[in-house]
Design an enzyme around this catalytic site. Sequence first.
Site, PDB file in Angstrom:
ATOM      1  N   THR A  65     -44.138 -10.713 -65.400  1.00 43.27           N
ATOM      2  CA  THR A  65     -45.294 -10.083 -64.745  1.00 43.27           C
ATOM      3  C   THR A  65     -45.850  -9.028 -65.707  1.00 43.27           C
ATOM      4  O   THR A  65     -45.102  -8.542 -66.556  1.00 43.27           O
ATOM      5  CB  THR A  65     -44.807  -9.383 -63.459  1.00 43.27           C
ATOM      6  OG1 THR A  65     -44.665 -10.359 -62.455  1.00 43.27           O
ATOM      7  CG2 THR A  65     -45.720  -8.290 -62.975  1.00 43.27           C
ATOM      8  N   ARG A 109     -46.595 -15.689 -49.581  1.00 38.77           N
ATOM      9  CA  ARG A 109     -45.826 -14.465 -49.867  1.00 38.77           C
ATOM     10  C   ARG A 109     -46.656 -13.532 -50.769  1.00 38.77           C
ATOM     11  O   ARG A 109     -47.206 -13.956 -51.768  1.00 38.77           O
ATOM     12  CB  ARG A 109     -44.514 -14.851 -50.542  1.00 38.77           C
ATOM     13  CG  ARG A 109     -43.634 -13.659 -50.968  1.00 38.77           C
ATOM     14  CD  ARG A 109     -43.881 -13.266 -52.401  1.00 38.77           C
ATOM     15  NE  ARG A 109     -42.869 -12.332 -52.904  1.00 38.77           N
ATOM     16  CZ  ARG A 109     -42.969 -11.710 -54.069  1.00 38.77           C
ATOM     17  NH1 ARG A 109     -44.000 -11.918 -54.857  1.00 38.77           N
ATOM     18  NH2 ARG A 109     -42.029 -10.879 -54.461  1.00 38.77           N
ATOM     19  N   ASP A 143     -45.115  -6.911 -54.429  1.00 34.91           N
ATOM     20  CA  ASP A 143     -45.439  -5.493 -54.582  1.00 34.91           C
ATOM     21  C   ASP A 143     -46.703  -5.262 -55.406  1.00 34.91           C
ATOM     22  O   ASP A 143     -47.382  -4.243 -55.251  1.00 34.91           O
ATOM     23  CB  ASP A 143     -44.280  -4.765 -55.284  1.00 34.91           C
ATOM     24  CG  ASP A 143     -43.967  -5.371 -56.656  1.00 34.91           C
ATOM     25  OD1 ASP A 143     -43.916  -6.604 -56.774  1.00 34.91           O
ATOM     26  OD2 ASP A 143     -43.795  -4.600 -57.624  1.00 34.91           O
TER      27      ASP A 143
HETATM   28  N1  ASP Z   1     -42.970  -7.888 -58.916  1.00 38.62           N
HETATM   29  C1  ASP Z   1     -43.467  -9.244 -58.968  1.00 38.62           C
HETATM   30  C2  ASP Z   1     -43.451  -9.812 -57.575  1.00 38.62           C
HETATM   31  O1  ASP Z   1     -42.489  -9.621 -56.869  1.00 38.62           O
HETATM   32  C3  ASP Z   1     -42.695 -10.137 -59.865  1.00 38.62           C
HETATM   33  C4  ASP Z   1     -42.293  -9.596 -61.220  1.00 38.62           C
HETATM   34  O2  ASP Z   1     -42.499  -8.432 -61.517  1.00 38.62           O
HETATM   35  O3  ASP Z   1     -41.747 -10.374 -62.042  1.00 38.62           O
HETATM   36  O4  ASP Z   1     -44.381 -10.501 -57.211  1.00 38.62           O
END
Ligand code: ASP
Length: 312
Positions: A177, A205, A208
């Site tokens: 991400t 879904r 965050d």
């Molecule tokens: N925080 C991101 C999510 O849960 C995923 C990630 O940071 O890899 O959508």
Amino acid sequence: MTSQNPVIVLHGGAGNWPTRLHESALNGVRKAANLGFKILLEERSALDAVEAAVVSMEDNPIFNAGIGSTLNLLGEIETDAAIMDGRTLRGGGVALLRNIRNPIKAARIVMEQTDHVLIAGIAAERLALESGLDKGNLSVLRRVQAWKEGLKQLKSKQMKRSSNKTIEIFLGRLSDTVGALALDAGGNLAAADSTGGVSLKLPGRIGDSPILGSGLYADNQSGAATATGIGEQAMRLVICKTACDLMRQETGPSAATDTIRLATKKVGIGLGILTLDRRGRFAAAHNTRHLCWAARTRLTSVEKMWGTRVSK
Ligand code: ASP
């Protein structure tokens, strides 16, 4: 106008990065950091810098954002992104976009052209297109192969659907991400992030990343933070607001390690955070194996696969 030394700090995701991808990931964060820092040196805003840095990483298929996003349980892409201005506390987020090439641009439109903070799904997609943003096919072969492999593993473990447990089992797939923080010459802070979310997530879904306080936060009076990792953990701790609150008393580096220590204690392994305080002190901390990140100031130039690892 204060004359602050500009800073940009950004990441390409926490998790477990396979060694063969380290070089490409470091090149990706380097390119984004150089681009964002150039904008700051031109005395443009922290908001412009974080947006451009995130666009650069969304356009790079190595990262799980924009082109190259991970797939959900049904093999579809649903992206989330947000941006926040530390001067005004205004922010904008989008969730569940499917075909918008640069979700971060859609988030900025929500912040600047609507009265809202978060818009999801078909309506967000429509708003982005009506505002002139480009469509994009975000799917890449590497993610399709990983999705097929993930489904096989789910079947062999006899797990029928994605759950937090599944996400934790697939922590190895959790990475990449993107997020960025900047402090501009005027002393303004900004934060931005963008993601395809955790792989094999249930359709619908939302993590965050598009939620102010959880995936990102920026307040000129305290600091800026952006998180990566298991979004469910970040939301339960409102982790970026927690880090910014700590920066009222502490430096950015100490807030980062204290926040990850708290996360490990309260919700276990699975998170990384970047912090940047109002005086330009920054850090990356994580309890995952890796956190790919980069930073630029007039004096420093850093790209690393690790920050401060805080596992207890
Ligand atoms: N925080 C991101 C999510 O849960 C995923 C990630 O940071 O890899 O959508």
